[in-house]
Scaffold this motif. Structure first.
Motif, PDB file in Angstrom:
ATOM      1  N   GLY A 114       0.434  -1.185  -0.016  1.00  0.00           N
ATOM      2  CA  GLY A 114      -0.253   0.337  -0.408  1.00  0.00           C
ATOM      3  C   GLY A 114       1.321   0.928  -0.143  1.00  0.00           C
ATOM      4  N   PHE A 115       1.844   1.049   0.508  1.00  0.00           N
ATOM      5  CA  PHE A 115       3.344   2.611   0.372  1.00  0.00           C
ATOM      6  C   PHE A 115       3.234   2.651  -0.440  1.00  0.00           C
ATOM      7  CE2 PHE A 115       6.953   4.314   1.279  1.00  0.00           C
ATOM      8  CZ  PHE A 115       7.021   5.118   2.727  1.00  0.00           C
ATOM      9  N   TYR A 173      -3.203   7.450  10.042  1.00  0.00           N
ATOM     10  CA  TYR A 173      -1.902   6.419   9.808  1.00  0.00           C
ATOM     11  C   TYR A 173      -0.592   6.968  10.144  1.00  0.00           C
ATOM     12  CZ  TYR A 173       0.814   2.666   7.669  1.00  0.00           C
ATOM     13  OH  TYR A 173       1.884   1.552   7.860  1.00  0.00           O
ATOM     14  N   ASP A 196      -6.892   8.346   0.734  1.00  0.00           N
ATOM     15  CA  ASP A 196      -6.529   6.335   1.658  1.00  0.00           C
ATOM     16  C   ASP A 196      -7.468   5.987   2.077  1.00  0.00           C
ATOM     17  OD1 ASP A 196      -5.702   4.709   3.384  1.00  0.00           O
ATOM     18  OD2 ASP A 196      -3.632   5.362   3.327  1.00  0.00           O
ATOM     19  N   VAL A 233      -7.643   2.404   2.977  1.00  0.00           N
ATOM     20  CA  VAL A 233      -7.340   1.368   3.392  1.00  0.00           C
ATOM     21  C   VAL A 233      -8.324   0.539   4.800  1.00  0.00           C
ATOM     22  CG1 VAL A 233      -5.401   0.019   5.121  1.00  0.00           C
ATOM     23  CG2 VAL A 233      -4.773   1.328   2.921  1.00  0.00           C
ATOM     24  N   SER A 235      -4.451  -1.329   0.424  1.00  0.00           N
ATOM     25  CA  SER A 235      -3.516  -2.369   1.336  1.00  0.00           C
ATOM     26  C   SER A 235      -3.723  -3.495   1.804  1.00  0.00           C
ATOM     27  CB  SER A 235      -3.092  -1.722   2.468  1.00  0.00           C
ATOM     28  OG  SER A 235      -1.944  -2.823   3.155  1.00  0.00           O
ATOM     29  N   LYS A 285      -4.430  -6.389   7.669  1.00  0.00           N
ATOM     30  CA  LYS A 285      -5.965  -5.471   6.830  1.00  0.00           C
ATOM     31  C   LYS A 285      -6.569  -5.913   6.694  1.00  0.00           C
ATOM     32  CE  LYS A 285      -2.956  -1.846   7.381  1.00  0.00           C
ATOM     33  NZ  LYS A 285      -2.537  -0.915   6.794  1.00  0.00           N
TER      34      LYS A 285
HETATM   35  C1  PLP Z   1      -1.521   0.128   6.547  1.00  0.00           C
HETATM   36  C2  PLP Z   1      -2.115   1.617   6.114  1.00  0.00           C
HETATM   37  C3  PLP Z   1      -1.040   1.562   4.841  1.00  0.00           C
HETATM   38  C4  PLP Z   1      -0.066   1.519   4.358  1.00  0.00           C
HETATM   39  O1  PLP Z   1      -0.382  -0.251   3.766  1.00  0.00           O
HETATM   40  P1  PLP Z   1       1.114  -1.015   3.744  1.00  0.00           P
HETATM   41  O2  PLP Z   1       0.459  -1.919   2.797  1.00  0.00           O
HETATM   42  O3  PLP Z   1       1.178  -1.689   5.266  1.00  0.00           O
HETATM   43  O4  PLP Z   1       2.621  -0.426   3.421  1.00  0.00           O
HETATM   44  C5  PLP Z   1      -1.082   2.796   4.510  1.00  0.00           C
HETATM   45  N1  PLP Z   1      -2.711   3.727   5.421  1.00  0.00           N
HETATM   46  C6  PLP Z   1      -3.159   3.325   6.111  1.00  0.00           C
HETATM   47  C7  PLP Z   1      -4.348   3.587   6.449  1.00  0.00           C
HETATM   48  C8  PLP Z   1      -2.576   1.876   6.883  1.00  0.00           C
HETATM   49  O5  PLP Z   1      -4.023   1.722   7.739  1.00  0.00           O
END
Ligand code: PLP
Length: 394
Positions: A50-51, A76, A147, A149, A171, A176
């Motif tokens: 996700g990064f 985050y 975002d 996620v 992500s 998750k």
């Molecule tokens: C975990 C998370 C990310 C990053 O995702 P990764 O796949 O771990 O790099 C970004 N934004 C939020 C809100 C998250 O909880």
């Protein structure tokens, strides 16, 4: 959240038999098609995390020649680093007291002539007002990235998260809702953006030996896609299990004084993954004391997005004005244990322990912590909060 191993192995056999391990293989393409369908978006582009999905989407969308991205501070913990990798200066905005989410009213005062991008981040319970932010972005002629996620399963205003703004990012980290071990993806209806992101995730190669743009290697591989596909097959069942845990928390916490559950808006589709509570004025302990007491019982609760990003030292430039709501809320919220390995009996134990703290705290004063530790309930319960590597097993 761990899908059935046979399902994972079944998908894995396909890439193994075809000798396709990475570089846009058949399972990655299948996963992208299924995620685009889930989110009702034109395109889904997967990434190794996700990064990197966020960094590349931010970098692609930012208005050239401008330097700032507006994003919440109460979010985050790595969000400001992401902006730095995308060569943007984070400008932190406040959130609404009621929702813990950004809104038009909190974002608009941060827009200036240097603003290159707006980043809407959904809080971990419910969504930020995506339509309101879309209107704001349109009024100022700015790109808007989400975002999403924590809202992978959600709807906002009945519309599936995944089609708001210029693009949305998700992500597939093991902590998750959708577990691909690691991984991330972007959904968008923008053909040009989708094309650019596809090249950029694979070194910028366009054709066999032709590098046309700056890229990185952040491709998702086939074994991660196999896991994500198995998790996707199990997603609705997993949400049902999350809902049962959430309802159990909701019903039992209702009678505990001094603590308030942040409720899901069940008029929308919800993933019910995270259990967030606020410690009210009549709660007898600080948040840290409360967390220490829970941890002493093996109950792995976590602080909610704490410290806020503007309160942490950073090795790069950040900007912000006064953030009164963030600062008021920052010490008050925590995330209770949830996720696949927390049973309904565990929920009972956690709530019973919180009730014990609530009723005994005023009597015990600061000694409440050690007394609490002696009413031992055993076993380790992991938090599914998703903000910590330790939650990977959740
Ligand atoms: C975990 C998370 C990310 C990053 O995702 P990764 O796949 O771990 O790099 C970004 N934004 C939020 C809100 C998250 O909880």
């Amino acid at each position: 959240m761990q899908p059935d191993i046979e399902s994972f192995l079944g998908y894995s056999r396909r890439f193994y038999d075809e000798h396709r391990f990475t570089n846009n293989g058949p399972l990655v393409r299948l996963l992208e098609a299924r995620l685009a369908e889930l989110h009702q978006s034109e395109h889904c582009i997967t990434f190794a995390s996700g990064f990197w999905a966020l960094v590349l989407a931010m970098h692609s969308l930012a208005v050239p020649g401008r330097s700032e991205v507006v994003l919440p501070s109460f979010t985050y913990r790595r969000m400001a680093d992401l902006a730095w990798w995308a060569r943007l200066v984070p400008r932190f905005c406040d959130v609404e007291r009621e929702t813990l989410a950004v809104s038009r009213a909190t974002v608009e005062p941060c827009i200036n002539k240097d603003t290159a991008l707006l980043l809407g981040v959904h809080p971990i319970v419910n969504c930020c007002p995506a339509d309101e932010l879309e209107a704001l972005a349109a009024d100022h002629g700015l790109p808007l990235l989400f975002d999403a996620v924590e809202s992978a399963y959600e709807t906002y205003g009945g519309r599936k998260v995944g089609t708001f703004g210029s693009a949305e990012v998700f992500s597939m980290h093991a902590s998750k809702l959708l577990n691909g071990f690691e991984g991330g993806y972007v959904t968008t209806d923008d053909d040009e953006l989708a094309g650019r992101l596809r090249y950029q995730r694979g070194f910028g190669f366009k054709g066999l030996d032709n590098v046309e743009m700056l890229g990185v290697n952040s491709k998702l591989n086939e074994v991660h896609a196999a896991m994500a596909l198995a998790a996707l097959d199990d997603l609705d069942a997993q949400v049902e299990r999350n809902r049962a845990r959430y309802w159990a928390y909701r019903d039992k916490l209702a009678s505990v004084r001094g603590i308030r559950l942040v409720e899901f808006d069940e008029g929308e589709r919800c993933g019910f993954k995270n259990i967030v509570v606020e410690l009210l004025d009549d709660w007898p302990f600080t948040r840290q004391e409360t967390l220490d007491a829970l941890h002493a019982e093996g109950m792995l609760a976590r602080p909610y997005y704490s410290p806020a990003l503007h309160q942490k030292p950073a090795s790069y430039r950040t900007e912000h004005g006064p953030l009164p709501v963030t600062e008021e809320c920052e010490p008050r919220f925590l995330v209770l244990p949830s996720g696949a390995r927390v049973s309904l009996d565990d929920v009972d134990l956690v709530v019973a322990f919180l009730a014990f703290l609530s009723s005994s705290g005023s009597r015990l004063g600061s000694g409440g912590r050690s007394s609490a530790g002696s009413s031992s309930t055993s076993g380790s319960r992991s938090s599914g909060s998703g903000h910590d590597q330790r939650a990977v097993s959740a």
